[in-house]
Design an enzyme around this catalytic site. Structure first.
Site: not given
Length: 279
Positions: A158, A171
């Site tokens: 990401s 995350y």
């Protein structure tokens, strides 16, 4: 390049919908058979935010791969459970004969300031988004080495894997851990002709971001958490004029990195971020 993946087999986690389904269909359209794996059940720490895919979703991915004229093996497995994932991988290889491309795509997201995250939120995130990627690689690598003709691993990270994001400490930590794992694997597997890279998407228009909790992170203070209110800030993240990218944009990167055009690309962190990295 409809035959880019002819004769190859792709093993894809998180394949029931979203990016995983998109990657499966793109590689199938280019000639690959697919081993599609997903958990197909809720995760308690994620359930208040959005729902996980179902067995029906996974079956639909397989149906659409077969509609493209390719073979599909769909298996339910949780990437946190190594033995179950290994069994799913082994049964897929037994049916399709080999593996050439591994896409560690399964992932979750939840939100909260770092000191307010629950122990369950933290552990689920690390277990799925980092340990699950390790399990995916570990399940496939021995077979790839034994085959003796190379291959590639693509680990879906990401933009948060390159720069930490507020409200996403767990995350970001997991996705940055994936980069370290990729670099280590690339160094270890080069002698076997196996390439390893990460892909770093910005916001991707999937169920993971299509909900009020995500919109609330971008909506003005006090505003209703809607897509309309969130879109201006989502757009402002990027140098290019878009609030998000599509699954197919990420699948374009997958197809390139899995193909022979990228035969000398390994150890790379490949952004599909509309310019987030230069903001």
């Amino acid at each position: 390049m409809a035959d880019r993946m002819a004769g190859k087999v792709a093993f894809i986690t998180g394949a029931a919908r979203g990016q995983g389904r998109s990657h499966a269909l793109r590689l199938a359209a280019e000639g690959a058979d697919v081993i599609a794996v997903d958990r197909c059940a809720e995760i308690d720490s994620v359930a208040p935010v959005y729902s996980m895919p179902t067995e029906h979703d996974l079956a639909e991915t397989a149906r659409r791969v077969e509609e493209l004229g390719r073979r599909a093996v769909a298996r339910i497995a949780d990437v946190r459970d190594f033995d179950g994932l290994q069994a799913a991988f082994d049964s897929g290889v037994a049916e399709l004969g080999r593996v050439d491309v591994v896409i560690a795509n399964a992932g979750i997201v939840s939100f909260g300031r770092s000191w307010e995250l629950t122990a369950e939120q933290w552990q689920d995130m690390i277990d799925v988004n980092l340990t699950g990627v390790f399990h995916t690689a570990k399940a496939a690598i021995p077979t790839m080495i034994e085959q003796g003709d190379g291959g590639c691993l693509l680990l879906i990270s990401s933009v948060a894997g390159l720069k930490g994001r507020g409200g996403l400490a767990h995350y970001s930590a997991a996705k940055q851990g994936v980069v370290g794992l990729m670099q280590s694997l690339a160094g270890e597997l080069g002698e076997h002709g196996i390439r390893v890279n990460t892909i770093h998407p910005t916001n991707v228009s999937t169920p993971m971001i299509q909900h009020p909790t995500f919109y609330g992170m971008f909506s003005p203070p006090g505003a209703e958490p809607t897509l309309e209110n969130a879109e201006p800030a989502m757009r402002a993240m990027h140098v290019l004029p878009t609030p998000w990218v599509r699954e197919s944009d990420v699948s374009d990167a997958v197809a390139f990195l899995a193909g022979d055009e990228a035969r000398f690309v390994t150890g790379a962190a490949f952004p599909v971020d509309a310019g987030v990295g230069v903001r």
